[in-house]
Motif scaffolding. Structure first.
Motif, PDB file in Angstrom:
ATOM      1  N   TRP A 197       0.840  -1.198   0.000  1.00 33.40           N
ATOM      2  CA  TRP A 197       0.000   0.000   0.000  1.00 33.40           C
ATOM      3  C   TRP A 197       0.879   1.255   0.000  1.00 33.40           C
ATOM      4  O   TRP A 197       1.902   1.290   0.679  1.00 33.40           O
ATOM      5  N   PRO A 198       0.524   2.279  -0.754  1.00 30.54           N
ATOM      6  CA  PRO A 198       1.386   3.474  -0.836  1.00 30.54           C
ATOM      7  C   PRO A 198       1.559   4.155   0.516  1.00 30.54           C
ATOM      8  O   PRO A 198       0.604   4.295   1.280  1.00 30.54           O
ATOM      9  N   VAL A 199       2.783   4.549   0.792  1.00 26.34           N
ATOM     10  CA  VAL A 199       3.076   5.242   2.056  1.00 26.34           C
ATOM     11  C   VAL A 199       2.964   6.756   1.895  1.00 26.34           C
ATOM     12  O   VAL A 199       2.685   7.474   2.862  1.00 26.34           O
ATOM     13  N   ALA A 200       3.188   7.253   0.689  1.00 25.88           N
ATOM     14  CA  ALA A 200       3.057   8.689   0.427  1.00 25.88           C
ATOM     15  C   ALA A 200       1.598   9.027   0.163  1.00 25.88           C
ATOM     16  O   ALA A 200       0.823   8.171  -0.293  1.00 25.88           O
ATOM     17  N   PRO A 201       1.193  10.267   0.462  1.00 29.44           N
ATOM     18  CA  PRO A 201      -0.189  10.681   0.173  1.00 29.44           C
ATOM     19  C   PRO A 201      -0.515  10.526  -1.320  1.00 29.44           C
ATOM     20  O   PRO A 201       0.300  10.864  -2.176  1.00 29.44           O
ATOM     21  N   VAL A 202      -1.701  10.008  -1.592  1.00 30.03           N
ATOM     22  CA  VAL A 202      -2.128   9.792  -2.970  1.00 30.03           C
ATOM     23  C   VAL A 202      -2.930  11.006  -3.433  1.00 30.03           C
ATOM     24  O   VAL A 202      -3.879  11.413  -2.760  1.00 30.03           O
ATOM     25  N   PRO A 203      -2.566  11.615  -4.557  1.00 30.72           N
ATOM     26  CA  PRO A 203      -3.299  12.796  -5.035  1.00 30.72           C
ATOM     27  C   PRO A 203      -4.763  12.499  -5.352  1.00 30.72           C
ATOM     28  O   PRO A 203      -5.131  11.348  -5.640  1.00 30.72           O
ATOM     29  N   ALA A 204      -5.562  13.552  -5.327  1.00 30.80           N
ATOM     30  CA  ALA A 204      -7.003  13.392  -5.550  1.00 30.80           C
ATOM     31  C   ALA A 204      -7.293  12.843  -6.940  1.00 30.80           C
ATOM     32  O   ALA A 204      -8.225  12.036  -7.118  1.00 30.80           O
ATOM     33  N   ASN A 205      -6.525  13.255  -7.958  1.00 30.75           N
ATOM     34  CA  ASN A 205      -6.813  12.764  -9.314  1.00 30.75           C
ATOM     35  C   ASN A 205      -6.543  11.263  -9.432  1.00 30.75           C
ATOM     36  O   ASN A 205      -7.231  10.552 -10.171  1.00 30.75           O
ATOM     37  N   ALA A 206      -5.554  10.754  -8.698  1.00 28.09           N
ATOM     38  CA  ALA A 206      -5.283   9.319  -8.707  1.00 28.09           C
ATOM     39  C   ALA A 206      -6.420   8.555  -8.021  1.00 28.09           C
ATOM     40  O   ALA A 206      -6.842   7.485  -8.492  1.00 28.09           O
ATOM     41  N   TRP A 207      -6.936   9.086  -6.907  1.00 23.70           N
ATOM     42  CA  TRP A 207      -8.088   8.456  -6.243  1.00 23.70           C
ATOM     43  C   TRP A 207      -9.300   8.439  -7.168  1.00 23.70           C
ATOM     44  O   TRP A 207     -10.028   7.435  -7.243  1.00 23.70           O
ATOM     45  N   ALA A 208      -9.523   9.561  -7.870  1.00 17.46           N
ATOM     46  CA  ALA A 208     -10.672   9.635  -8.779  1.00 17.46           C
ATOM     47  C   ALA A 208     -10.551   8.611  -9.903  1.00 17.46           C
ATOM     48  O   ALA A 208     -11.531   7.938 -10.264  1.00 17.46           O
ATOM     49  N   CYS A 209      -9.345   8.457 -10.450  1.00 18.56           N
ATOM     50  CA  CYS A 209      -9.145   7.483 -11.525  1.00 18.56           C
ATOM     51  C   CYS A 209      -9.313   6.060 -11.011  1.00 18.56           C
ATOM     52  O   CYS A 209      -9.885   5.204 -11.704  1.00 18.56           O
ATOM     53  N   ALA A 210      -8.813   5.780  -9.804  1.00 16.56           N
ATOM     54  CA  ALA A 210      -8.961   4.440  -9.235  1.00 16.56           C
ATOM     55  C   ALA A 210     -10.437   4.119  -9.001  1.00 16.56           C
ATOM     56  O   ALA A 210     -10.893   3.005  -9.272  1.00 16.56           O
ATOM     57  N   ALA A 211     -11.192   5.109  -8.480  1.00 18.83           N
ATOM     58  CA  ALA A 211     -12.624   4.889  -8.245  1.00 18.83           C
ATOM     59  C   ALA A 211     -13.366   4.666  -9.554  1.00 18.83           C
ATOM     60  O   ALA A 211     -14.222   3.768  -9.660  1.00 18.83           O
ATOM     61  N   ALA A 212     -13.049   5.472 -10.569  1.00 19.35           N
ATOM     62  CA  ALA A 212     -13.697   5.296 -11.872  1.00 19.35           C
ATOM     63  C   ALA A 212     -13.347   3.948 -12.486  1.00 19.35           C
ATOM     64  O   ALA A 212     -14.195   3.287 -13.108  1.00 19.35           O
ATOM     65  N   LEU A 213     -12.118   3.505 -12.292  1.00 18.26           N
ATOM     66  CA  LEU A 213     -11.678   2.224 -12.820  1.00 18.26           C
ATOM     67  C   LEU A 213     -12.489   1.071 -12.234  1.00 18.26           C
ATOM     68  O   LEU A 213     -12.884   0.139 -12.942  1.00 18.26           O
TER      69      LEU A 213
END
Length: 301
Positions: free
Chosen positions: A213-229
């Protein structure tokens, strides 16, 4: 995209001429084309394991109401096979495409995804005794030439060969998974089966996802793409695809295969500014042309 199930052909012949059909096929082509773009954006922040875990989990949750409705048709004895198919048909291909998206333009995965149709025929011939014929055998050879052309190309001075190999391997796994589903799960409701296999794959992948699991903060656009995926490109797209199969039949619904590389490459070029090279174009023409020949598109016309 994985064509996981093939319900019976439509009962209404006029359904294939329904005005909704081209719109839904086009929408599916855009959605599954976008999946490669979403992976390209999200995988640098999440890594392949965490991103695929999110995709599997969210996709399963979208389809979970159907599994609950049909739970009586899923006895305990069937779950080991469901888990195995989930790994072959979802977890491993998703991981390979995600890894490829981290190392090459989104178009590479979108183009190699079209090989699924050819690999499905090859696996059926090698292991299940189905005839392949000279036309399909020739189409397979042409498709493999397209993969070699794609693998020989470069993007930003770097070879895309490893990503092309990863995408081709993912398509091979889709071909194996499709044949297993066709022979062992054809009596189960499609959406419920998809929920079961996605859920099993998510559970089996979770240890790797947790440890990576990523240790660095994940940007909002990456979260949005993961959710859409997960929600759109997996859960909702499967529902629409099964609905199409039931209305127009699997052969007509599978024509979405031709749209995915086109939209995947164009959207990555338009939104991410990724280059479209001559090797990509030539490979796409060879692979999609071979798929069309293998399905008898030109002969029928």
């Amino acid at each position: 995209m994985s064509q996981t199930l093939s319900p019976a052909a439509p009962t209404d012949p006029a359904a294939a001429r329904d005005w909704r059909t081209p719109l839904e096929l086009g929408f599916l082509g855009v959605v599954w084309g976008c999946s490669f773009l979403f992976m390209r954006v999200a995988v640098p922040s999440f890594g392949p394991y965490a991103l695929v875990e999110l995709r599997l989990t969210l996709g399963a949750l979208v389809l979970l109401p159907f599994l609950w409705r049909d739970r009586a048709r899923f006895p305990l004895r069937r779950w080991p096979l469901l888990a195995g198919i989930g790994v072959l048909n979802s977890a491993l291909p998703f991981l390979l495409f995600a890894w490829g998206a981290a190392h090459a333009p989104a178009a590479i995965g979108a183009i190699t995804n079209a090989m699924t149709v050819l690999f499905t025929a090859l696996i059926a011939f090698l292991f299940f005794g189905e005839k392949i014929g000279a036309r399909r055998a020739t189409a397979l050879l042409v498709g493999f030439v397209g993969v070699l052309v794609l693998a020989a190309g470069k993007s930003a001075g770097l070879s895309v060969g490893p990503s092309a190999l990863a995408g081709t391997s993912a398509s091979l796994l889709y071909g194996i998974g499709y044949n297993l589903v066709k022979r062992h799960m054809s009596d189960l409701p499609p959406a419920s089966s998809a929920a079961a296999t996605l859920g099993c794959a998510a559970i089996l992948l979770s240890p790797l996802a947790i440890t990576h699991w990523p240790v660095a903060p994940v940007p909002a656009n990456a979260w949005a793409c993961a959710a859409a995926l997960g929600v759109v490109c997996t859960g909702l797209a499967y529902l629409l695809y099964y609905r199409l199969i039931q209305r127009i039949g699997p052969a007509r619904a599978s024509t979405v295969t031709y749209l995915i590389p086109v939209f995947g490459a164009l959207l990555a070029w338009a939104i991410l500014g990724e280059p479209l090279t001559w090797t990509m174009l030539l490979a796409a023409l060879l692979i999609l042309g071979s798929v069309a020949v293998s399905q008898g598109v030109f002969r029928r016309r």
